[in-house]
Write an enzyme that holds these catalytic residues in place. Structure first.
Site, PDB file in Angstrom:
ATOM      1  N   ASP A  68      45.356  24.192 -52.303  1.00  0.00           N
ATOM      2  CA  ASP A  68      45.579  24.101 -50.850  1.00  0.00           C
ATOM      3  C   ASP A  68      46.681  25.079 -50.411  1.00  0.00           C
ATOM      4  O   ASP A  68      46.558  25.716 -49.356  1.00  0.00           O
ATOM      5  CB  ASP A  68      46.010  22.682 -50.449  1.00  0.00           C
ATOM      6  CG  ASP A  68      44.837  21.712 -50.375  1.00  0.00           C
ATOM      7  OD1 ASP A  68      43.693  22.161 -50.174  1.00  0.00           O
ATOM      8  OD2 ASP A  68      45.065  20.495 -50.533  1.00  0.00           O
ATOM      9  N   LYS A  71      44.672  12.464 -54.452  1.00  0.00           N
ATOM     10  CA  LYS A  71      45.369  13.702 -54.825  1.00  0.00           C
ATOM     11  C   LYS A  71      46.718  13.462 -55.508  1.00  0.00           C
ATOM     12  O   LYS A  71      47.152  14.256 -56.333  1.00  0.00           O
ATOM     13  CB  LYS A  71      45.628  14.563 -53.582  1.00  0.00           C
ATOM     14  CG  LYS A  71      44.417  15.290 -53.057  1.00  0.00           C
ATOM     15  CD  LYS A  71      44.847  16.190 -51.888  1.00  0.00           C
ATOM     16  CE  LYS A  71      43.674  16.908 -51.278  1.00  0.00           C
ATOM     17  NZ  LYS A  71      44.085  17.856 -50.238  1.00  0.00           N
TER      18      LYS A  71
END
Ligand code: NAP
Length: 269
Positions: A99, A63
């Site tokens: 997220d 990520k």
């Protein structure tokens, strides 16, 4: 619409089940492939994505590493320092972080209210949570095992450093550490530290009922598991790729089925 998830390892990800259900429910011809990608092969994989995919999710441990390989990173993802969703706009790869808004949607759905939060952890997930909560007006305190990492987080994203004892004073506790992952006996916070009321959210969803959530419930708090965040980050990613509203009910059923190992069951929605 060719989609996938880059991670290492990626075999246990629940995202393929969730997104395949979404494609089917919307009648979109497409695929969602788990794409196991060792970090040293990430640059090569990103070029494959550029040539043949509408988009991908990105998970541990890629990520953060993916940012310099993209053509554009939206400001929120840049601030958080992590991209979990890439959208291919005609060969230009754009990095997003779903997220953070996904976490907020899961709180909203669970009816979470209050003004003071304690976030445990300072990794990628904690950064998304602190970014989301501070921007949604919460007063955020952060505790992490490695203090220097928490110091960096609050300097970059807001909130303040806290001790675990301050948990007694808050409306919302968030476990954004990986403590409890795969271990039902581990917990990031002693039960004596819990506040007398409020909410406890665990980002860990394997197992779904962690010790943290069980003890929170025993103390009278409302427990919120990590599937909500997983669902909503996926829903927002699906909307970015397809331009269509995410079929929440189908995605939720597929997630439940994948995590319990059972068949997809019709949701009550
Ligand atoms: P990460 O970047 O590796 O961060 C791990 C965090 O856990 C760090 O704060 C680390 O503290 C802490 N930690 C690890 N072992 C510990 C221990 N034994 N005692 C105390 N603290 C410990 O991981 P991440 O990407 O932030 O993910 C964290 C968790 O969130 C994972 O379980 C992941 O599955 C979950 N997650 C869930 C969702 C969802 O949609 N529900 C989304 C993202 C992540 P140090 O800094 O001291 O090492």
């Amino acid at each position: 619409m060719r989609l996938g998830i880059l991670g290492y390892p990626v075999g246990h990800s629940l995202s393929p089940a969730m997104h395949r259900a979404a494609l089917a429910a919307r009648g979109i011809a497409g695929s969602y492939e788990p794409l196991e990608t060792p970090p040293e092969r990430l640059a090569e994989r990103i070029e494959e994505v550029r040539r043949g995919f509408r988009g991908v999710n990105v998970t541990v441990p890629l990520k953060e590493r993916v940012l310099p390989l993209l053509d554009e990173v939206v400001p929120a993802a840049r601030a958080i320092g992590a991209v979990n969703t890439v959208v291919n706009e005609g060969g230009r790869l754009i990095g997003h972080n779903t997220d953070a808004p996904g976490f907020l949607r899961s709180l909203e759905e669970a009816g979470v209210e209050g003004s003071r939060a304690l976030v445990l952890g300072a990794g990628g997930a904690a950064r998304a949570v602190v970014y989301a909560l501070t921007r949604a007006g919460w007063e955020v305190a952060v505790w992490n095992r490695t203090r220097a990492r928490a110091e960096r987080l609050v300097a970059e994203l807001g909130g303040r450093l806290a001790s675990p004892e301050e948990a007694r004073e808050v409306d919302l506790l968030v476990n954004a550490t990986s403590v409890g992952l795969g271990d039902p006996s581990a917990t990031p916070l002693p039960a004596e530290c819990f506040p007398p009321r409020g909410y406890a959210v665990d980002l860990v969803y394997k197992p779904l009922r962690t010790r943290f959530l069980r003890e929170a419930e025993e103390r009278g708090l409302v427990a919120v598991d990590g599937l909500g965040m997983l669902l909503w980050q996926g829903a927002i990613a699906f909307e970015l790729w397809s331009g269509e509203a995410a079929p929440i009910s189908a995605m939720r059923s597929a997630l439940h089925a994948a995590i319990t190992g059972g068949d997809s069951h019709p949701s009550r929605e």
